[in-house]
Design an enzyme around this catalytic site. Structure first.
Site, PDB file in Angstrom:
ATOM      1  N   HIS A  63      -7.143  -6.269   0.131  1.00  0.00           N
ATOM      2  CA  HIS A  63      -6.046  -5.310   0.193  1.00  0.00           C
ATOM      3  C   HIS A  63      -4.859  -5.823   1.011  1.00  0.00           C
ATOM      4  O   HIS A  63      -3.782  -5.254   0.919  1.00  0.00           O
ATOM      5  CB  HIS A  63      -6.560  -3.995   0.793  1.00  0.00           C
ATOM      6  CG  HIS A  63      -5.557  -2.883   0.735  1.00  0.00           C
ATOM      7  ND1 HIS A  63      -5.015  -2.420  -0.455  1.00  0.00           N
ATOM      8  CD2 HIS A  63      -4.962  -2.141   1.724  1.00  0.00           C
ATOM      9  CE1 HIS A  63      -4.160  -1.432  -0.209  1.00  0.00           C
ATOM     10  NE2 HIS A  63      -4.101  -1.255   1.107  1.00  0.00           N
TER      11      HIS A  63
ATOM     12  N   ASP B  36      -9.198  -6.302  -4.152  1.00  0.00           N
ATOM     13  CA  ASP B  36      -8.770  -5.154  -3.352  1.00  0.00           C
ATOM     14  C   ASP B  36      -9.774  -4.011  -3.480  1.00  0.00           C
ATOM     15  O   ASP B  36      -9.980  -3.485  -4.571  1.00  0.00           O
ATOM     16  CB  ASP B  36      -7.384  -4.694  -3.830  1.00  0.00           C
ATOM     17  CG  ASP B  36      -6.774  -3.622  -2.929  1.00  0.00           C
ATOM     18  OD1 ASP B  36      -7.521  -2.977  -2.160  1.00  0.00           O
ATOM     19  OD2 ASP B  36      -5.555  -3.432  -2.982  1.00  0.00           O
TER      20      ASP B  36
ATOM     21  N   SER C 211       0.837  -1.190   0.000  1.00  0.00           N
ATOM     22  CA  SER C 211       0.000   0.000   0.000  1.00  0.00           C
ATOM     23  C   SER C 211       0.882   1.255   0.000  1.00  0.00           C
ATOM     24  O   SER C 211       1.698   1.443  -0.908  1.00  0.00           O
ATOM     25  CB  SER C 211      -0.952  -0.050   1.190  1.00  0.00           C
ATOM     26  OG  SER C 211      -2.015   0.851   1.053  1.00  0.00           O
TER      27      SER C 211
END
Length: 306
Positions: free
Chosen positions: A252, A224, A99
């Site tokens: 995610h 995600d 991320s």
């Protein structure tokens, strides 16, 4: 696995380490996402430590690391990683970023290419504008008191209703940590440095041609809801020689949904690829070739328009 910390420019930076500390053991540097900390990697740390020296960092303003005074930029985070690696005596690493940490990993590779053996980008930020509405909303001027209220609710809640368990738990745990004012300031500062109301403002897409000099693996959860899989596919197309693996049934946080598969894929990638050893002269040659190709394309476009 052990926990430790070092002082960098007067501020404490916390980390977790595992695996053989022999200088010849390859290093895996794990960089977490926003509102998370090094603990997010716990399900795969021991697995990776079977063949690498694992260093999982708490980025400044996250986990046990002190909050910097005001610089929450990708460049500042990347410089902290450089300094940490030097202090730990690890000259280079396979950098695994999730991320926000994926965006930091890309920035680190751009600023300090000699320190990057390989890149592993896990549902990475910085590869396109789209991002979850919650993060876009956090960039708004009056978001901080709203976030404080959400943090108190998240801390009181055992689980959030509906949706994928690991995604919701990850979001809830991250929000719960924002009850602390310093953590909340770091979160808001990081969001505003990288995200605006229309989406991600920081993008590595114009520099992805450089990543072809580094073995690169993209791992992405097929479902995600925070950063779309399309970003990973587009980056794979732009990074010559890169590999991509889509983790079906994952969201995610694929390293939480499928830790065995993610750890095994990273170790296979490390075993199957030689570490990058690009020199300054080679880096300059790549930049020069891209500049010439871009100039040629501009000239051709101008001639076509004329």
């Amino acid at each position: 696995m052990q926990s430790g910390s070092v002082v960098i420019h007067g501020r404490q930076v916390a980390f977790r380490v595992a695996g053989d500390d022999d200088p010849g053991t390859p290093t895996a540097l794990l960089v977490h996402g926003i509102t998370q900390d090094s603990g997010t990697w716990t399900p795969i740390i021991d697995r990776l430590a079977s063949r690498t020296r694992v260093v999982a960092v708490d980025l400044p303003g996250h986990g046990g690391s002190d909050n910097p005074a005001g610089d929450h930029s990708m460049g500042a985070y990347a410089s902290t990683l450089r300094d940490l690696m030097h202090l730990l005596g690890r000259p280079s690493a396979t950098v695994v970023g999730h991320s926000l940490g994926g965006g930091v990993a890309l920035q680190f590779a751009y600023q300090f290419p000699e320190m990057v053996d390989r890149l592993v980008l896990v549902d990475a930020g910085g590869l396109g504008p789209e991002v979850s509405p919650l993060l876009r909303a956090a960039s708004l001027p009056l978001a901080s008191p709203v976030i404080a209220g959400l943090a108190r609710v998240a801390r009181a809640a055992g689980r959030l209703p509906g949706g994928r368990g690991t995604d919701l738990d990850g979001i809830r745990q991250g929000l719960a940590g924002l009850v602390d004012p310093d953590a909340r300031r770091a979160f808001v500062g990081t969001v505003r440095a990288t995200i605006g109301p229309r989406g991600q403002r920081v993008s590595a897409t114009d520099k992805l041609y450089l990543a072809r000099e580094v073995p690169t693996l993209l791992l992405w959860g097929a479902d995600d809801p925070v950063i779309p899989l399309a970003h990973g596919r587009a980056a794979h197309e732009r990074i010559a020689g890169s590999e991509i693996e889509v983790i079906e049934g994952a969201g995610h946080f694929p390293h939480l949904d499928e830790p065995d598969r993610v750890a095994a894929r990273i170790l296979t990638f490390v075993d199957a690829t030689d570490p990058s050893d690009i020199t300054s002269a080679e880096w300059a040659a790549v930049l020069r070739a891209e500049a010439e190709a871009t100039a040629g394309a501009d000239v051709q476009a101008g001639a076509t328009r004329g």
